[in-house]
Write a protein that holds these residues in place. Structure first.
Motif, PDB file in Angstrom:
ATOM      1  N   ALA A  13     109.730  46.242  17.427  1.00 53.45           N
ATOM      2  CA  ALA A  13     111.100  46.089  16.938  1.00 53.45           C
ATOM      3  C   ALA A  13     111.254  44.775  16.199  1.00 53.45           C
ATOM      4  CB  ALA A  13     112.085  46.144  18.104  1.00 53.45           C
ATOM      5  N   GLY A  14     112.096  44.795  15.181  1.00 59.59           N
ATOM      6  CA  GLY A  14     112.398  43.596  14.417  1.00 59.59           C
ATOM      7  C   GLY A  14     113.896  43.358  14.387  1.00 59.59           C
ATOM      8  N   GLU A  15     114.249  42.119  14.283  1.00 51.13           N
ATOM      9  CA  GLU A  15     115.661  41.784  14.274  1.00 51.13           C
ATOM     10  C   GLU A  15     116.324  42.350  13.022  1.00 51.13           C
ATOM     11  OE1 GLU A  15     116.378  37.679  15.124  1.00 51.13           O
ATOM     12  OE2 GLU A  15     118.122  38.293  16.296  1.00 51.13           O
ATOM     13  N   GLY A  16     117.538  42.863  13.195  1.00 52.81           N
ATOM     14  CA  GLY A  16     118.215  43.499  12.074  1.00 52.81           C
ATOM     15  C   GLY A  16     119.701  43.234  12.067  1.00 52.81           C
ATOM     16  N   ARG A  17     120.075  41.972  12.189  1.00 50.20           N
ATOM     17  CA  ARG A  17     121.509  41.632  12.196  1.00 50.20           C
ATOM     18  C   ARG A  17     122.161  42.129  10.909  1.00 50.20           C
ATOM     19  NH1 ARG A  17     122.450  38.251  16.573  1.00 50.20           N
ATOM     20  NH2 ARG A  17     120.543  37.298  17.399  1.00 50.20           N
ATOM     21  N   GLY A  18     123.286  42.773  11.067  1.00 44.58           N
ATOM     22  CA  GLY A  18     123.998  43.370   9.940  1.00 44.58           C
ATOM     23  C   GLY A  18     123.816  44.867   9.851  1.00 44.58           C
ATOM     24  N   LEU A  19     122.829  45.394  10.516  1.00 46.13           N
ATOM     25  CA  LEU A  19     122.632  46.836  10.549  1.00 46.13           C
ATOM     26  C   LEU A  19     123.670  47.463  11.477  1.00 46.13           C
ATOM     27  CD1 LEU A  19     118.754  47.115  10.720  1.00 46.13           C
ATOM     28  CD2 LEU A  19     120.230  47.466   8.744  1.00 46.13           C
ATOM     29  N   PRO A  20     123.970  48.727  11.266  1.00 44.14           N
ATOM     30  CA  PRO A  20     125.050  49.341  12.055  1.00 44.14           C
ATOM     31  C   PRO A  20     124.730  49.561  13.524  1.00 44.14           C
ATOM     32  CG  PRO A  20     124.028  50.949  10.590  1.00 44.14           C
ATOM     33  CD  PRO A  20     123.460  49.616  10.221  1.00 44.14           C
ATOM     34  N   ARG A  21     123.480  49.745  13.858  1.00 44.57           N
ATOM     35  CA  ARG A  21     123.143  50.028  15.252  1.00 44.57           C
ATOM     36  C   ARG A  21     122.101  49.024  15.704  1.00 44.57           C
ATOM     37  NH1 ARG A  21     121.879  56.183  16.421  1.00 44.57           N
ATOM     38  NH2 ARG A  21     121.955  55.350  18.517  1.00 44.57           N
ATOM     39  N   LEU A  22     122.473  48.207  16.654  1.00 48.61           N
ATOM     40  CA  LEU A  22     121.583  47.159  17.133  1.00 48.61           C
ATOM     41  C   LEU A  22     121.393  47.281  18.634  1.00 48.61           C
ATOM     42  CD1 LEU A  22     123.054  44.116  15.179  1.00 48.61           C
ATOM     43  CD2 LEU A  22     120.995  45.418  14.631  1.00 48.61           C
ATOM     44  N   LEU A  23     120.219  46.877  19.067  1.00 51.30           N
ATOM     45  CA  LEU A  23     119.927  46.800  20.495  1.00 51.30           C
ATOM     46  C   LEU A  23     119.761  45.335  20.816  1.00 51.30           C
ATOM     47  CD1 LEU A  23     117.506  49.142  22.401  1.00 51.30           C
ATOM     48  CD2 LEU A  23     117.833  46.766  23.042  1.00 51.30           C
ATOM     49  N   TYR A  24     120.604  44.824  21.688  1.00 54.42           N
ATOM     50  CA  TYR A  24     120.596  43.407  22.005  1.00 54.42           C
ATOM     51  C   TYR A  24     119.773  43.143  23.262  1.00 54.42           C
ATOM     52  CZ  TYR A  24     124.425  42.915  18.674  1.00 54.42           C
ATOM     53  OH  TYR A  24     125.181  42.919  17.540  1.00 54.42           O
ATOM     54  N   TRP A  25     118.932  42.159  23.175  1.00 54.62           N
ATOM     55  CA  TRP A  25     118.185  41.703  24.352  1.00 54.62           C
ATOM     56  C   TRP A  25     117.861  40.235  24.181  1.00 54.62           C
ATOM     57  CZ3 TRP A  25     112.651  40.918  25.595  1.00 54.62           C
ATOM     58  CH2 TRP A  25     112.442  40.739  26.979  1.00 54.62           C
ATOM     59  N   VAL A  26     118.014  39.482  25.224  1.00 57.39           N
ATOM     60  CA  VAL A  26     117.892  38.011  25.215  1.00 57.39           C
ATOM     61  C   VAL A  26     118.715  37.487  24.029  1.00 57.39           C
ATOM     62  CG1 VAL A  26     115.830  37.878  26.611  1.00 57.39           C
ATOM     63  CG2 VAL A  26     115.580  38.150  24.146  1.00 57.39           C
ATOM     64  N   ASP A  27     118.166  36.684  23.153  1.00 58.27           N
ATOM     65  CA  ASP A  27     118.926  36.131  22.028  1.00 58.27           C
ATOM     66  C   ASP A  27     118.709  36.922  20.740  1.00 58.27           C
ATOM     67  OD1 ASP A  27     118.229  32.740  23.142  1.00 58.27           O
ATOM     68  OD2 ASP A  27     119.885  34.098  23.626  1.00 58.27           O
ATOM     69  N   GLU A  76     113.425  50.588  27.056  1.00 60.12           N
ATOM     70  CA  GLU A  76     113.618  49.332  27.769  1.00 60.12           C
ATOM     71  C   GLU A  76     112.783  48.228  27.137  1.00 60.12           C
ATOM     72  OE1 GLU A  76     112.427  49.994  31.814  1.00 60.12           O
ATOM     73  OE2 GLU A  76     110.376  50.506  31.285  1.00 60.12           O
ATOM     74  N   PRO A  77     113.261  47.011  27.198  1.00 63.10           N
ATOM     75  CA  PRO A  77     112.518  45.894  26.602  1.00 63.10           C
ATOM     76  C   PRO A  77     111.291  45.534  27.428  1.00 63.10           C
ATOM     77  CG  PRO A  77     114.471  45.082  27.725  1.00 63.10           C
ATOM     78  CD  PRO A  77     114.548  46.565  27.784  1.00 63.10           C
ATOM     79  N   VAL A  78     110.282  45.063  26.741  1.00 58.65           N
ATOM     80  CA  VAL A  78     109.062  44.589  27.391  1.00 58.65           C
ATOM     81  C   VAL A  78     108.899  43.097  27.133  1.00 58.65           C
ATOM     82  CG1 VAL A  78     106.558  44.788  27.502  1.00 58.65           C
ATOM     83  CG2 VAL A  78     107.960  46.842  27.176  1.00 58.65           C
ATOM     84  N   ALA A  79     108.917  42.705  25.858  1.00 54.37           N
ATOM     85  CA  ALA A  79     108.709  41.305  25.505  1.00 54.37           C
ATOM     86  C   ALA A  79     109.268  41.056  24.116  1.00 54.37           C
ATOM     87  CB  ALA A  79     107.228  40.950  25.542  1.00 54.37           C
ATOM     88  N   ALA A  80     109.585  39.788  23.852  1.00 53.08           N
ATOM     89  CA  ALA A  80     110.065  39.399  22.530  1.00 53.08           C
ATOM     90  C   ALA A  80     109.583  38.003  22.215  1.00 53.08           C
ATOM     91  CB  ALA A  80     111.590  39.473  22.468  1.00 53.08           C
TER      92      ALA A  80
END
Length: 127
Positions: A97-111, A46-50
């Motif tokens: 966690a770091g943003e990884g747009r373009g990777l096959p498996r992503l976890l989306y939270w906020v923007d 679960e997300p905590v902060a970003a």
């Protein structure tokens, strides 16, 4: 090669504080999301902060608002999670966690679309 290395996990008493660190290397740190998630045994991550490294915008999940602060040291490519007033329900493995747009498996939270993960650091809280 992207590496996110967490540190700072420990065992503390309820009401205590911890500061977690995440050092990023091989990662396009500028203008991207960095975040912290947690996962307790038998539960989903679960997300905590970003935080957005480009402008410093921050997001917090409801159960940590007022107790947790996410911050950056851009010179060191490091993200921190200051946790105060730790509660018995906070124990978990905390993941950077770091943003990884373009990777096959992503976890989306906020923007943000998180695709890179650290190995986790353990937080234990005793009552």
């Amino acid at each position: 090669q992207v590496q996110l290395v967490e540190s700072g996990g420990d065992s503390v008493q309820a009401g205590g504080s911890l500061r977690l660190s995440c050092e990023a290397s091989g990662y396009t740190y500028k203008s991207s999301c960095m975040g912290w998630f947690r996962q307790a045994p038998g539960k989903e991550r679960e997300p905590v902060a970003a935080i957005f490294t480009g402008g410093g915008n921050t997001w917090y999940t409801d159960f940590v608002k007022g107790r947790v602060t996410i911050s950056l040291d851009n010179a060191e490519n490091t993200v921190y999670l200051q946790m105060d007033n730790l509660k018995p329900e906070d124990p978990a493995t905390y993941y950077c966690a770091g943003e990884g747009r373009g990777l096959p498996r992503l976890l989306y939270w906020v923007d943000c679309a998180f695709g890179y993960w650290g190995q986790g650091t353990q937080v234990t809280v005793s009552s």
